[in-house]
Design a protein around this motif. Structure first.
Motif, PDB file in Angstrom:
ATOM      1  N   PRO A 257      -1.141   4.088  -2.856  1.00 28.43           N
ATOM      2  CA  PRO A 257      -1.863   3.622  -1.668  1.00 28.43           C
ATOM      3  C   PRO A 257      -1.857   4.621  -0.508  1.00 28.43           C
ATOM      4  O   PRO A 257      -2.465   4.357   0.526  1.00 28.43           O
ATOM      5  CB  PRO A 257      -1.099   2.347  -1.288  1.00 28.43           C
ATOM      6  CG  PRO A 257       0.297   2.611  -1.746  1.00 28.43           C
ATOM      7  CD  PRO A 257       0.173   3.428  -3.007  1.00 28.43           C
ATOM      8  N   VAL A 258      -1.178   5.751  -0.678  1.00 29.45           N
ATOM      9  CA  VAL A 258      -1.046   6.718   0.421  1.00 29.45           C
ATOM     10  C   VAL A 258      -1.654   8.077   0.079  1.00 29.45           C
ATOM     11  O   VAL A 258      -2.190   8.760   0.946  1.00 29.45           O
ATOM     12  CB  VAL A 258       0.445   6.883   0.806  1.00 29.45           C
ATOM     13  CG1 VAL A 258       0.633   7.979   1.856  1.00 29.45           C
ATOM     14  CG2 VAL A 258       1.006   5.562   1.327  1.00 29.45           C
ATOM     15  N   TYR A 259      -1.581   8.478  -1.178  1.00 28.69           N
ATOM     16  CA  TYR A 259      -2.088   9.792  -1.595  1.00 28.69           C
ATOM     17  C   TYR A 259      -3.161   9.637  -2.671  1.00 28.69           C
ATOM     18  O   TYR A 259      -2.981   8.831  -3.588  1.00 28.69           O
ATOM     19  CB  TYR A 259      -0.933  10.652  -2.145  1.00 28.69           C
ATOM     20  CG  TYR A 259       0.181  10.862  -1.172  1.00 28.69           C
ATOM     21  CD1 TYR A 259       0.089  11.829  -0.171  1.00 28.69           C
ATOM     22  CD2 TYR A 259       1.348  10.102  -1.245  1.00 28.69           C
ATOM     23  CE1 TYR A 259       1.126  12.030   0.729  1.00 28.69           C
ATOM     24  CE2 TYR A 259       2.385  10.298  -0.350  1.00 28.69           C
ATOM     25  CZ  TYR A 259       2.271  11.268   0.638  1.00 28.69           C
ATOM     26  OH  TYR A 259       3.298  11.456   1.525  1.00 28.69           O
ATOM     27  N   VAL A 261      -5.459   9.548  -0.206  1.00 30.31           N
ATOM     28  CA  VAL A 261      -5.996   8.945   1.014  1.00 30.31           C
ATOM     29  C   VAL A 261      -5.205   7.679   1.332  1.00 30.31           C
ATOM     30  O   VAL A 261      -4.903   6.885   0.434  1.00 30.31           O
ATOM     31  CB  VAL A 261      -7.495   8.593   0.843  1.00 30.31           C
ATOM     32  CG1 VAL A 261      -8.029   7.901   2.085  1.00 30.31           C
ATOM     33  CG2 VAL A 261      -8.292   9.843   0.527  1.00 30.31           C
ATOM     34  N   VAL A 262      -4.849   7.505   2.602  1.00 35.84           N
ATOM     35  CA  VAL A 262      -4.166   6.281   3.023  1.00 35.84           C
ATOM     36  C   VAL A 262      -5.149   5.121   2.938  1.00 35.84           C
ATOM     37  O   VAL A 262      -6.227   5.159   3.538  1.00 35.84           O
ATOM     38  CB  VAL A 262      -3.622   6.414   4.457  1.00 35.84           C
ATOM     39  CG1 VAL A 262      -2.987   5.098   4.898  1.00 35.84           C
ATOM     40  CG2 VAL A 262      -2.608   7.548   4.538  1.00 35.84           C
ATOM     41  N   GLN A 263      -4.776   4.102   2.165  1.00 39.51           N
ATOM     42  CA  GLN A 263      -5.659   2.960   1.964  1.00 39.51           C
ATOM     43  C   GLN A 263      -5.192   1.770   2.801  1.00 39.51           C
ATOM     44  O   GLN A 263      -4.000   1.593   3.048  1.00 39.51           O
ATOM     45  CB  GLN A 263      -5.663   2.572   0.483  1.00 39.51           C
ATOM     46  CG  GLN A 263      -6.138   3.688  -0.435  1.00 39.51           C
ATOM     47  CD  GLN A 263      -6.028   3.308  -1.897  1.00 39.51           C
ATOM     48  OE1 GLN A 263      -6.074   2.139  -2.255  1.00 39.51           O
ATOM     49  NE2 GLN A 263      -5.884   4.309  -2.758  1.00 39.51           N
ATOM     50  N   ASP A 264      -6.155   0.976   3.220  1.00 40.40           N
ATOM     51  CA  ASP A 264      -5.860  -0.221   4.012  1.00 40.40           C
ATOM     52  C   ASP A 264      -5.580  -1.375   3.044  1.00 40.40           C
ATOM     53  O   ASP A 264      -6.493  -2.103   2.650  1.00 40.40           O
ATOM     54  CB  ASP A 264      -7.038  -0.537   4.929  1.00 40.40           C
ATOM     55  CG  ASP A 264      -6.740  -1.705   5.860  1.00 40.40           C
ATOM     56  OD1 ASP A 264      -5.555  -2.072   5.979  1.00 40.40           O
ATOM     57  OD2 ASP A 264      -7.696  -2.250   6.449  1.00 40.40           O
ATOM     58  N   VAL A 265      -4.316  -1.516   2.664  1.00 37.84           N
ATOM     59  CA  VAL A 265      -3.926  -2.545   1.698  1.00 37.84           C
ATOM     60  C   VAL A 265      -3.180  -3.653   2.438  1.00 37.84           C
ATOM     61  O   VAL A 265      -2.246  -3.384   3.196  1.00 37.84           O
ATOM     62  CB  VAL A 265      -3.011  -1.954   0.601  1.00 37.84           C
ATOM     63  CG1 VAL A 265      -2.628  -3.038  -0.399  1.00 37.84           C
ATOM     64  CG2 VAL A 265      -3.714  -0.801  -0.106  1.00 37.84           C
ATOM     65  N   ALA A 266      -3.590  -4.881   2.246  1.00 41.72           N
ATOM     66  CA  ALA A 266      -2.939  -6.021   2.902  1.00 41.72           C
ATOM     67  C   ALA A 266      -1.471  -6.106   2.472  1.00 41.72           C
ATOM     68  O   ALA A 266      -1.122  -5.776   1.327  1.00 41.72           O
ATOM     69  CB  ALA A 266      -3.659  -7.318   2.563  1.00 41.72           C
ATOM     70  N   ILE A 267      -0.630  -6.542   3.374  1.00 44.53           N
ATOM     71  CA  ILE A 267       0.799  -6.597   3.104  1.00 44.53           C
ATOM     72  C   ILE A 267       1.145  -7.550   1.968  1.00 44.53           C
ATOM     73  O   ILE A 267       2.176  -7.408   1.309  1.00 44.53           O
ATOM     74  CB  ILE A 267       1.563  -6.983   4.399  1.00 44.53           C
ATOM     75  CG1 ILE A 267       3.040  -6.656   4.264  1.00 44.53           C
ATOM     76  CG2 ILE A 267       1.344  -8.454   4.738  1.00 44.53           C
ATOM     77  CD1 ILE A 267       3.803  -6.792   5.555  1.00 44.53           C
ATOM     78  N   ASP A 268       0.279  -8.533   1.714  1.00 38.55           N
ATOM     79  CA  ASP A 268       0.532  -9.489   0.637  1.00 38.55           C
ATOM     80  C   ASP A 268      -0.357  -9.229  -0.582  1.00 38.55           C
ATOM     81  O   ASP A 268      -0.533 -10.112  -1.430  1.00 38.55           O
ATOM     82  CB  ASP A 268       0.343 -10.918   1.128  1.00 38.55           C
ATOM     83  CG  ASP A 268      -1.052 -11.180   1.685  1.00 38.55           C
ATOM     84  OD1 ASP A 268      -1.832 -10.204   1.836  1.00 38.55           O
ATOM     85  OD2 ASP A 268      -1.361 -12.346   1.971  1.00 38.55           O
ATOM     86  N   LEU A 274       1.881   0.855  -7.726  1.00 43.67           N
ATOM     87  CA  LEU A 274       1.963   2.296  -7.928  1.00 43.67           C
ATOM     88  C   LEU A 274       2.563   2.578  -9.300  1.00 43.67           C
ATOM     89  O   LEU A 274       3.602   2.019  -9.663  1.00 43.67           O
ATOM     90  CB  LEU A 274       2.847   2.919  -6.836  1.00 43.67           C
ATOM     91  CG  LEU A 274       3.205   4.390  -6.994  1.00 43.67           C
ATOM     92  CD1 LEU A 274       1.965   5.267  -6.803  1.00 43.67           C
ATOM     93  CD2 LEU A 274       4.298   4.783  -6.007  1.00 43.67           C
ATOM     94  N   GLN A 275       1.931   3.467 -10.052  1.00 46.71           N
ATOM     95  CA  GLN A 275       2.378   3.749 -11.418  1.00 46.71           C
ATOM     96  C   GLN A 275       3.466   4.829 -11.421  1.00 46.71           C
ATOM     97  O   GLN A 275       3.330   5.903 -12.021  1.00 46.71           O
ATOM     98  CB  GLN A 275       1.189   4.160 -12.276  1.00 46.71           C
ATOM     99  CG  GLN A 275       0.146   3.068 -12.435  1.00 46.71           C
ATOM    100  CD  GLN A 275       0.703   1.819 -13.115  1.00 46.71           C
ATOM    101  OE1 GLN A 275       1.349   1.904 -14.150  1.00 46.71           O
ATOM    102  NE2 GLN A 275       0.431   0.656 -12.533  1.00 46.71           N
ATOM    103  N   LEU A 276       4.550   4.529 -10.736  1.00 47.98           N
ATOM    104  CA  LEU A 276       5.709   5.416 -10.655  1.00 47.98           C
ATOM    105  C   LEU A 276       6.958   4.589 -10.908  1.00 47.98           C
ATOM    106  O   LEU A 276       7.183   3.579 -10.237  1.00 47.98           O
ATOM    107  CB  LEU A 276       5.786   6.083  -9.275  1.00 47.98           C
ATOM    108  CG  LEU A 276       6.984   6.995  -9.033  1.00 47.98           C
ATOM    109  CD1 LEU A 276       6.988   8.184 -10.002  1.00 47.98           C
ATOM    110  CD2 LEU A 276       7.003   7.484  -7.579  1.00 47.98           C
ATOM    111  N   LEU A 277       7.763   5.026 -11.860  1.00 43.50           N
ATOM    112  CA  LEU A 277       8.921   4.258 -12.312  1.00 43.50           C
ATOM    113  C   LEU A 277      10.164   5.131 -12.319  1.00 43.50           C
ATOM    114  O   LEU A 277      10.188   6.193 -12.962  1.00 43.50           O
ATOM    115  CB  LEU A 277       8.661   3.731 -13.729  1.00 43.50           C
ATOM    116  CG  LEU A 277       9.795   2.994 -14.431  1.00 43.50           C
ATOM    117  CD1 LEU A 277      10.095   1.674 -13.735  1.00 43.50           C
ATOM    118  CD2 LEU A 277       9.450   2.771 -15.902  1.00 43.50           C
ATOM    119  N   ALA A 278      11.193   4.705 -11.584  1.00 40.64           N
ATOM    120  CA  ALA A 278      12.510   5.357 -11.660  1.00 40.64           C
ATOM    121  C   ALA A 278      13.163   4.894 -12.948  1.00 40.64           C
ATOM    122  O   ALA A 278      13.721   3.804 -13.021  1.00 40.64           O
ATOM    123  CB  ALA A 278      13.348   4.980 -10.445  1.00 40.64           C
ATOM    124  N   SER A 279      13.078   5.713 -13.992  1.00 39.68           N
ATOM    125  CA  SER A 279      13.366   5.241 -15.350  1.00 39.68           C
ATOM    126  C   SER A 279      14.773   5.505 -15.851  1.00 39.68           C
ATOM    127  O   SER A 279      15.274   4.779 -16.705  1.00 39.68           O
ATOM    128  CB  SER A 279      12.359   5.853 -16.331  1.00 39.68           C
ATOM    129  OG  SER A 279      12.396   7.267 -16.264  1.00 39.68           O
TER     130      SER A 279
END
Length: 317
Positions: A257-259, A261-268, A274-279
């Motif tokens: 949601p940030v890279y 481009v910063v997107q206007d995403v509702a807090i809820d 994001l497809q990033l996982l601390a695996s």
């Protein structure tokens, strides 16, 4: 630092505190009462009159603060703030390991690590302190709110120092997986090195022409139809490092949601994680010398969860 709070935790949160100044040189006379000082100090964020009437301000002794009490210098006052309503974050908090010193959890996306800003009750620390009965539970490192995966926490304050020092010295092995576009022209593995900086009030980190402070190893692990699963090994720990390094290679992580481009995403809005996982996390325990290694129970692609937040114990525990 204040003395110990006379108030117990509420919703997994410590009481807030304020302290009257030792002396107040700009004023020729101190405030006549504690109520008037509290009104000047907290009126912008707290219903001072209501808190006084409800005996919600407390002295170190535990006695309630009365508005007409004479003002006293260097006096600590504790209270619990009112919490605003928060949208419940979907997904399961998997407890993958628990012992006397450590809790390792696999967190869903959109759940904050610590209470902050508009995410207080909906944070790992607040939820698990109550659910696990561990009032001193605290994280040893951080994961962004939108990042999923493994988070290591100390069960008590007495264990926190040695484990945090281990993280700060870079003695913890961390591996992430990310889903991102394919670029056939890139020859993996690739090591990305640059200088990343963050500026107050800006969502995005920046690359600057200063000495290297961020390094990541990027490997293409699996090719899917139109995307790849990448294995990311950070060798430093700067804010948004992996997201910036993937962007710099022209393969931004999917549903970031940030890279770029910063997107206007509702807090809820929890529909596009994001497809990033601390695996994977591994380290040698600084207390008993045991080699510890933990793996995420999640896999990519991460999907929007429809279930309520809860904790699951480790299998066999």
């Amino acid at each position: 630092m204040p003395p110990p709070s006379p108030l117990p935790q509420r919703h997994g949160l410590e009481a807030a505190w304020v302290c009257t100044p030792d002396r107040d040189r700009p004023r020729s006379h101190p405030w006549p009462t504690m109520g008037e000082w509290l009104l000047e100090r907290l009126a912008a964020s707290v219903d001072v009159a209501g808190f006084l009437a409800g005996e919600r301000f407390r002295y170190q002794s535990g006695a309630p603060v009365v508005g007409s009490d004479p003002y006293g210098p260097h006096t600590f006052v504790w209270f619990h703030r009112d919490l605003v309503a928060e949208a419940s974050v979907p997904g399961i908090v998997h407890v993958v390991h628990r012992d006397a010193r450590l809790v390792v959890i696999d967190k869903p996306p959109f759940l904050s690590t610590i209470p902050r800003g508009r995410h207080v009750v909906q944070s790992v620390v607040v939820r698990l302190r109550a659910e696990l009965g561990l009032p001193e539970l605290s994280p040893l490192h951080r994961l962004d709110r939108v990042t999923s995966g493994l988070l290591v926490l100390a069960t008590e304050r007495r264990w926190r120092g040695e484990y945090q020092s281990m993280f700060q010295r870079g003695e913890v092995g961390k591996t992430y997986r990310a889903l991102a576009p394919l670029r056939p022209d890139l020859d993996f593995p690739i090591t990305v090195r640059n200088h990343l900086t963050t500026r107050r009030g800006r969502w995005q980190a920046e690359v600057t022409d200063e000495p290297v402070n961020a390094e990541s190893l990027i490997e293409l692990e699996t090719v899917l139809r139109h995307t790849g699963v990448y294995r990311l090994t950070p060798r430093t720990g700067k804010t948004h490092q992996l997201r910036m390094h993937m962007l710099g290679l022209g393969i931004p992580i999917i549903d970031d949601p940030v890279y770029p481009v910063v997107q206007d995403v509702a807090i809820d809005d929890f529909t596009r994680p994001l497809q990033l996982l601390a695996s994977d996390v591994s380290f040698t325990d600084p207390i008993d010398g045991e080699l510890r290694r933990f793996e995420s129970v999640r896999t990519l692609p991460l999907r929007a969860a429809g279930c309520g937040l809860r904790s699951e114990p480790e299998a066999g525990a």
